[in-house]
Scaffold this motif. Structure first.
Motif, PDB file in Angstrom:
ATOM      1  N   ILE A   2       0.855  -1.186   0.000  1.00 46.80           N
ATOM      2  CA  ILE A   2       0.000   0.000   0.000  1.00 46.80           C
ATOM      3  C   ILE A   2       0.894   1.239   0.000  1.00 46.80           C
ATOM      4  O   ILE A   2       1.803   1.364   0.812  1.00 46.80           O
ATOM      5  N   THR A   3       0.629   2.127  -0.942  1.00 50.40           N
ATOM      6  CA  THR A   3       1.405   3.354  -1.009  1.00 50.40           C
ATOM      7  C   THR A   3       0.599   4.465  -0.363  1.00 50.40           C
ATOM      8  O   THR A   3      -0.619   4.396  -0.307  1.00 50.40           O
ATOM      9  N   LYS A  20      -7.514   2.176 -11.487  1.00 49.18           N
ATOM     10  CA  LYS A  20      -7.142   1.779 -10.127  1.00 49.18           C
ATOM     11  C   LYS A  20      -6.601   3.002  -9.390  1.00 49.18           C
ATOM     12  O   LYS A  20      -5.708   3.685  -9.883  1.00 49.18           O
ATOM     13  N   CYS A  22      -4.701   4.289  -6.027  1.00 47.68           N
ATOM     14  CA  CYS A  22      -3.793   3.761  -5.013  1.00 47.68           C
ATOM     15  C   CYS A  22      -3.388   4.870  -4.056  1.00 47.68           C
ATOM     16  O   CYS A  22      -3.157   6.002  -4.475  1.00 47.68           O
ATOM     17  N   GLU A  55      -6.703  -0.526  -3.042  1.00 50.67           N
ATOM     18  CA  GLU A  55      -5.432  -0.020  -2.495  1.00 50.67           C
ATOM     19  C   GLU A  55      -5.491   1.466  -2.156  1.00 50.67           C
ATOM     20  O   GLU A  55      -4.477   2.070  -1.838  1.00 50.67           O
ATOM     21  N   ALA A  56      -6.674   2.047  -2.231  1.00 49.96           N
ATOM     22  CA  ALA A  56      -6.826   3.462  -1.877  1.00 49.96           C
ATOM     23  C   ALA A  56      -6.956   3.569  -0.357  1.00 49.96           C
ATOM     24  O   ALA A  56      -7.783   2.904   0.248  1.00 49.96           O
TER      25      ALA A  56
END
Length: 168
Positions: A2-3, A20, A22, A55-56
């Motif tokens: 996860i960024t 997507k 992120c 992944e948000a």
């Protein structure tokens, strides 16, 4: 992985467009989201739109406004509403409260990512362009339901006043 800094990735294959989000997706990415909404509105062969929020870590209201713009841009072009894949309960609750279930199909089902998913280059925007996009995003959100209208009316009025002042 996860960024924390927000990033957007996209792929288009066999009529399916995947977007997507992120990390921490904020207004700094709204010019990029706006460009994608405009691109989708004219994309030949578009059949399905999938938005992956798994992944948000955060999606601010301006970015949500541009996700709504994506749904509006494709509603006449695709057979089914765009699908949002979301498994974080807080993000799902926020989408429900903001009326996204009227414009999107919200699912938790894991999806297979296309191998062609690539980072979108960030579209730069000057301060005036950014303010205009923030205003546009919140106007879109206000049209989605009464809760949003009440929630964002003061912000929209403030931004409209600032825009009117800077036009003189």
């Amino acid at each position: 992985m996860i960024t924390h800094e927000g990033r957007l990735k996209a792929a288009f294959e066999a009529g399916v467009f995947v977007l997507k989000l992120c990390g921490d997706v904020r207004l700094t990415l709204c010019a990029t989201l706006d460009k994608e909404a405009q691109r989708l509105a004219a994309m030949p062969g578009l059949k399905t739109v999938l938005i992956d929020l798994r992944e948000a870590t955060n999606v601010d209201s301006t970015a949500l406004g541009f996700l709504a713009k994506v749904a509006i841009a494709v509603q006449e072009r695709v057979e089914h509403p765009p699908t949002i894949v979301v498994d974080h309960p807080d993000v799902r609750r926020m989408l429900d409260v903001m009326g996204f279930s009227r414009y999107f199909t919200l699912v938790r089902t894991p999806m297979t990512e296309p191998e062609t998913l690539a980072d979108l280059p960030q579209v730069e925007s000057d301060e005036q362009g950014l303010q205009h996009r923030i205003l546009e995003a919140h106007r879109i959100l206000m049209r989605m339901n009464e809760h949003n209208r009440e929630e964002f009316q003061p912000l929209v009025e403030l931004l409209e006043a600032q825009e009117a002042k800077s036009a003189h």
